[in-house]
Each structure stands twice: as structure tokens, then as C-alpha cells.
Design a protein around this motif. Structure first.
Motif, mmCIF file in Angstrom:
data_model
loop_
_atom_site.group_PDB
_atom_site.id
_atom_site.type_symbol
_atom_site.label_atom_id
_atom_site.label_comp_id
_atom_site.label_asym_id
_atom_site.label_seq_id
_atom_site.Cartn_x
_atom_site.Cartn_y
_atom_site.Cartn_z
ATOM 1 N N THR A 48 0.809 -1.224 0.000
ATOM 2 C CA THR A 48 0.000 0.000 0.000
ATOM 3 C C THR A 48 0.836 1.266 0.000
ATOM 4 N N PHE A 50 2.687 2.301 2.475
ATOM 5 C CA PHE A 50 2.828 2.897 3.809
ATOM 6 C C PHE A 50 4.285 2.902 4.240
ATOM 7 N N ARG A 70 2.312 7.646 -5.785
ATOM 8 C CA ARG A 70 0.994 8.300 -5.754
ATOM 9 C C ARG A 70 -0.013 7.595 -6.657
ATOM 10 N N ARG A 73 -1.135 4.570 -4.851
ATOM 11 C CA ARG A 73 -2.022 4.859 -3.720
ATOM 12 C C ARG A 73 -3.419 5.274 -4.182
ATOM 13 N N PRO A 84 -8.925 2.627 10.423
ATOM 14 C CA PRO A 84 -8.332 3.953 10.668
ATOM 15 C C PRO A 84 -9.408 5.029 10.732
ATOM 16 N N ILE A 101 -9.711 13.224 0.415
ATOM 17 C CA ILE A 101 -8.253 13.041 0.378
ATOM 18 C C ILE A 101 -7.841 11.945 -0.602
ATOM 19 N N LYS A 102 -8.788 11.064 -0.957
ATOM 20 C CA LYS A 102 -8.455 10.052 -1.968
ATOM 21 C C LYS A 102 -8.670 10.578 -3.379
ATOM 22 N N GLU B 95 -2.748 10.816 15.514
ATOM 23 C CA GLU B 95 -2.961 10.009 14.302
ATOM 24 C C GLU B 95 -2.154 8.717 14.370
ATOM 25 N N SER B 98 -3.861 6.345 16.985
ATOM 26 C CA SER B 98 -5.164 5.760 16.659
ATOM 27 C C SER B 98 -5.157 4.984 15.345
ATOM 28 N N GLY B 99 -4.016 4.977 14.648
ATOM 29 C CA GLY B 99 -3.936 4.181 13.422
ATOM 30 C C GLY B 99 -4.391 4.925 12.178
ATOM 31 N N THR B 100 -4.842 6.174 12.342
ATOM 32 C CA THR B 100 -5.299 6.921 11.174
ATOM 33 C C THR B 100 -4.122 7.453 10.361
ATOM 34 N N TYR B 101 -2.939 7.377 10.958
ATOM 35 C CA TYR B 101 -1.713 7.740 10.232
ATOM 36 C C TYR B 101 -1.578 6.887 8.978
ATOM 37 N N GLU B 102 -1.978 5.605 9.107
ATOM 38 C CA GLU B 102 -1.909 4.696 7.961
ATOM 39 C C GLU B 102 -2.827 5.168 6.839
ATOM 40 N N LEU B 103 -3.987 5.685 7.240
ATOM 41 C CA LEU B 103 -4.924 6.213 6.241
ATOM 42 C C LEU B 103 -4.299 7.393 5.497
ATOM 43 N N LEU B 104 -3.704 8.313 6.260
ATOM 44 C CA LEU B 104 -3.123 9.506 5.644
ATOM 45 C C LEU B 104 -1.976 9.144 4.715
ATOM 46 N N LEU B 105 -1.083 8.262 5.200
ATOM 47 C CA LEU B 105 0.117 7.970 4.412
ATOM 48 C C LEU B 105 -0.157 7.030 3.245
ATOM 49 N N THR B 106 -1.291 6.322 3.254
ATOM 50 C CA THR B 106 -1.586 5.473 2.105
ATOM 51 C C THR B 106 -2.607 6.127 1.179
ATOM 52 N N SER B 107 -3.020 7.353 1.497
ATOM 53 C CA SER B 107 -3.882 8.088 0.577
ATOM 54 C C SER B 107 -2.976 8.825 -0.404
ATOM 55 N N PRO B 108 -3.523 9.282 -1.528
ATOM 56 C CA PRO B 108 -2.630 9.892 -2.525
ATOM 57 C C PRO B 108 -2.129 11.292 -2.145
ATOM 58 N N LEU B 109 -2.117 11.627 -0.869
ATOM 59 C CA LEU B 109 -1.605 12.928 -0.435
ATOM 60 C C LEU B 109 -0.089 12.916 -0.410
#
Lengths: 248, 257
Positions: A48, A50, A70, A73, A84, A101-102, B95, B98-109
Motif C-alpha cells: 500500500t 505505507f 501516488r 495509492r 483507521p 483526500i483520496k 494520528e 489511533s492508526g489513522t496515520y496509515e490512512l493519511l500515508l496510504t492516501s494519494p496525499l
């Protein structure tokens, strides 16, 4: 499509996974099995984007996870082991945030939201705070989050953990339904789940892939439990084989 | 840019749905109000005193900018020094926990978008805090005639100082997954920047100058006096960019741990 080849990852001196390779095609549901600590989550996190691997490459829909991170992702929906979610947000505001954000365009956010709320049967809790939901609902919010941008690849880390039997059945049929023309990688401990849902199986033990086969080839005349224990204990050597035998 | 905005909005939203925003705002205004009341009271007292002794020079020396606004702004920086680490401590640490860091870092941001989004989110909250203190000078304008230019320069200083505080707070939050560690280490860094110039008088000219230059107080007090110098602006800007850059590196590096 996901192609993993030669992945190796060290945490300090500890080797988490070594030379992990497998491939999943569109329309396939890959069951990713292995005992606790075998390296399933590590592998999924590398796929993924990460975390990076020390060696090896991952290709998702022909994009390289290292150099075209990117693009990769954008095409992956990922449900980590712990969903999450932000507990202070409502289900719909959380999903809207994730959609944005996606990269879902603003005009399509409403539509995507309706779609995943319905798919994951979350419509009636849409305006509740996530922190007030049960574990099962939270898990489904996690799944909805992975689906919101309609990705061609889904990576699900133990998606049915903490659900009641009725929810497990619902989620399984949802995953099957989702597969269609998507690529799904699903890690789990629940072997019957794999027999019911998956088309292909990869078993990983101690950071190495010990088998990669279609479910049908693998379970000719034997149950998946027997196959699993055979491969795991063969790896763990004679001594543990003794311990495993009574189990199988 | 729109991604930065989405993240910033979420940051502000999460402050206001939790009690944090309200507790901080109330506390900040309560303490600020007490300082203001105290300074105004003292000003009034001095005025009556000088008038009763017919001390014309004294009366002429009294002005609202120097006797009320300047010390008020100085006092507000101390409250901000304590409160801003409490606002920024959540940004990354929570983040991660709570594990939401994974969401942020695996999103296309991109990491830049995440950092700037969080930065702008916290900053807009701080801006609200600072703007609300505008009520104190507003009262002065209603009943007196302080100088607007000096006031504006002082507020610019207060704002720049807060931006420095926020960016340092983001940096310490990105270092850890423990919010208390993030807040305390931010507080220590900020306080250190604040008191750095204390030994400047006794350490000799060269070192003294360096210490003075590095300390935030020196630059801030220039602006409170109404002097906007590029030297001070450059100082603030350097600290802000350095902290944001370090935050960026830290988030990027957290992938490798």
C-alpha cells in the motif's frame, strides 16, 4: 493486478519478510495466510506504500510502488488491521473526508458516499459518531473507507475480525461481490473463510512464502486446515511437527 | 492546494467537536481579560496619582500603547506559549496512536500537503484566539486614543510569534506518538527560545549578541514598540520554515521506522 517480487524488509536487525513473491490477477481474491507474526501486515503495508521495502518491487496495475507511489495509492483501497477511523467524527463526515483526500471530485462525493453507505449497510448510522459505534459497525466503516474511491485493488487486513456471525457472512458475500473485475488481497486467520471466499492462496511463514497456489489445486481431497498445518510445520522443523500432529 | 484545505478543515473540525477548543478559548480569554483589567486599572491609578500631585510630566508620559497594550501583548505571549503546545500536540501524535496515520500515508496525499494542511488548520484556530483578544484594544479605542500603527505592529509580532510556536509544535508532535511528550518537548523548546537572551548581559559582547539574536523575545519586543524591521521578519520566517521542513522530514522518515 498486483505483482510482488523479491520483497525483503528488515526492522533494525530483525528480518520481517524475506524474498516474498506472488502475483494476483484481476478478478482473483487472494487469501493471504500465515501464523501471527509471519509478516502478513508488513507485506500489506509495503504494497500500500505505507512503508518501503529494503529490497524487491511491487507493481500495482503496472505502477511501481516505489517510483510511482501516488499512482499506486490512488488505485488501492486499504483496510488496516485496526480500522483507521476518527472517533469524534460522524460516519458520513468521516467518509466524505476520506473521499476528498483520496481524490474523489467534490461533485461526486455525495454519490460515492451513498453508494458505500448502502453497500456496507451503514445508512442508518450515517449521522452517528464513529466513537459510539460497536466494533462491527466500526469495521464496516473501515471497509467503506477502503471502497469510497472505487479502487481497482483492495487490500484487506483481517476484515472480519470482531464481527458477529451474521456480519461475517454479510462481509464475506460483500467481498465476493466486490471482486468482480477488482483484485483483492485478504489476510485472515480464519481458514474456512478462505475456502469460501478466495480463489487463490498464499501461505507465508516466518517471513517467507511457503506456498502459492489456486485454492482448488491446493485442497484436492484434503481440508485447508491440513494443508496449512502441513506447510507451516514443515517449515518449523521436526520438533514442532511433533507438537502440531495431534492438532491435525 | 485543495487537499491542503481538506486536511486543514478536518483539523479545525476536530478541535471544535472536542472540548479542547472551548476550554482553550475560555481560558485564554479569561486570563487575557484579567491581565487587561489589571493593566488598565494600574494605568488609571497612575493617572489619578500624577494628576493629584499635579505632575504634568508624568501625565504626559503616560500613554495607552506603552502602559497597557505593550505589556498586554507581552503577557499574551506567555499564555500562548503554554496553550499552543496543547493545541498542536495532537496533530501527528494522535494520528499515530489511533492508526489513522496509515490512512493519511496510504492516501494519494503528499507529505507536504499533510504538513501544510495541519499547519494551516492549527494556525486558523490560533488566529481566532488572537482576533478575539482584539476586544481589549477595541475597548481602549472606545474610551481613549491609542496609536493604531504601533498596535498593528504589535499584533503582527504576536501573530508571527504564534506561527513560530505552531510550527515548532507540529515538529515535536511528528516526533512521537505520545501527546504528552509532544506537548512537553514543544513547551521546553519554546520556553528555551524565550529565555535564551537572559545571560546576554553578562556573557560578553559577542556571545551576548548571538544569544539576543536567537531569542524570540528580542525580535518580538521590537515589533511591540512599533518597529517592523526585515531583520526580525527574516528571523521569524527562518524559524517557521525550518520547523516545517523538519516536520516534513520527520513524517517522511517515519515510513522507514
Amino acid at each position: 493486478m498486483v505483482e510482488v517480487s523479491g520483497l525483503t524488509k528488515y526492522y533494525g536487525d530483525l528480518c520481517a519478510i524475506q524474498d516474498v513473491s506472488f502475483a494476483v490477477q484481476r478478478g482473483e481474491i487472494l487469501g493471504f495466510l500465515g501464523p501471527n507474526g509471519a509478516g502478513k501486515t508488513t507485506t500489506m503495508r509495503i504494497i500500500t506504500g505505507f512503508m518501503p521495502a529494503n529490497q524487491g518491487t511491487v507493481k500495482v496495475e503496472n505502477f511501481d510502488v516505489q517510483t510511482q507511489s501516488r499512482e499506486v495509492r490512488k488505485r488501492i483501497g486499504y483496510l488496516p488491521e485496526n480500522p483507521p477511523v476518527y472517533s469524534h467524527m460522524t460516519v458520513s463526515s468521516y467518509l466524505e473526508f476520506v473521499a476528498r483526500i483520496k481524490g474523489v471530485p467534490k461533485k461526486q462525493v455525495r454519490g460515492s458516499l451513498e453508494r458505500v453507505l448502502q453497500k456496507c449497510s451503514l445508512t442508518e448510522v450515517a449521522s452517528r459518531l464513529i466513537g459510539h459505534l460497536s466494533k462491527g459497525y466500526r469495521q464496516r466503516v473501515g471497509l467503506a473507507q477502503a471502497l469510497i474511491h472505487d479502487p481497482p485493488v483492495l487490500i484487506l487486513d483481517e476484515p472480519t475480525i470482531g464481527l458477529d456471525p451474521r456480519q461475517i457472512i454479510e462481509i464475506r458475500s460483500l467481498i465476493k461481490e466486490l471482486a468482480g473485475d477488482r483484485t483483492v488481497i485478504l489476510s485472515t486467520h480464519i481458514l474456512p473463510e478462505v475456502s469460501q471466499v478466495c480463489t487463490k492462496v498464499v501461505i507465508i511463514n516466518d517471513g517467507r512464502v511457503v506456498v502459492e497456489k489456486n485454492l482448488k489445486e491446493l485442497t484436492q481431497g484434503v481440508t485447508l486446515e491440513e494443508v496449512f498445518l502441513r506447510y507451516i510445520s514443515r517449515e518449523n522443523g521436526e520438533k514442532e511437527l511433533e507438537n502440531q500432529r495431534p492438532l491435525s | 492546494m485543495k487537499y491542503i484545505w481538506v486536511i486543514a478543515k478536518k483539523e479545525v473540525h476536530s478541535l471544535f467537536v472536542s472540548p479542547i477548543a472551548y476550554v482553550v478559548l475560555t481560558g485564554f480569554l479569561l486570563l487575557g481579560g484579567w491581565f487587561f483589567f489589571n493593566l488598565l486599572f494600574r494605568f488609571n491609578y497612575l493617572l489619578t496619582l500624577y494628576t493629584s500631585f499635579q505632575n504634568l510630566g508624568g501625565v504626559q508620559g503616560l500613554n495607552l500603547n506603552e502602559y497597557v497594550i505593550a505589556p498586554l501583548l507581552q503577557n499574551l505571549t506567555i499564555i500562548l506559549l503554554i496553550m499552543i503546545p496543547l493545541i498542536t500536540m495532537r496533530t501527528f501524535a494522535e494520528e499515530k496512536k489511533s492508526g489513522t496515520y496509515e490512512l493519511l500515508l496510504t492516501s494519494p496525499l503528499t507529505v507536504t500537503q499533510i504538513v501544510l494542511g495541519k499547519f494551516l488548520g492549527c494556525l486558523s484556530f490560533i488566529l481566532v484566539m488572537i482576533l478575539l483578544t482584539g476586544i481589549y484594544p477595541a475597548i481602549l479605542f472606545l474610551y481613549g486614543n491609542p496609536e493604531l500603527g504601533i498596535l498593528a505592529s504589535g499584533y503582527l509580532g504576536l501573530f508571527l510569534l504564534s506561527v513560530v510556536f505552531v510550527s515548532v509544535g507540529l515538529f515535536t508532535s511528528s516526533l512521537t506518538e505520545n501527546q504528552i511528550v509532544a506537548a512537553v518537548s514543544c513547551f521546553v523548546i519554546l520556553l528555551f527560545l524565550y529565555i535564551l537572551s537572559w545571560p546576554a548581559e553578562t556573557t560578553g559582547a559577542a556571545l551576548g549578541e548571538i544569544l539576543k539574536y536567537l531569542s524570540v523575545v528580542e525580535h518580538f519586543s521590537e515589533m511591540v514598540k512599533g518597529l517592523i524591521d526585515t531583520k526580525d521578519l527574516v528571523y521569524f520566517l527562518t524559524l517557521i520554515l525550518l520547523s516545517l521542513f523538519l516536520t516534513h522530514r520527520c513524517v517522511e522518515a517515519s515510513r522507514w521506522q
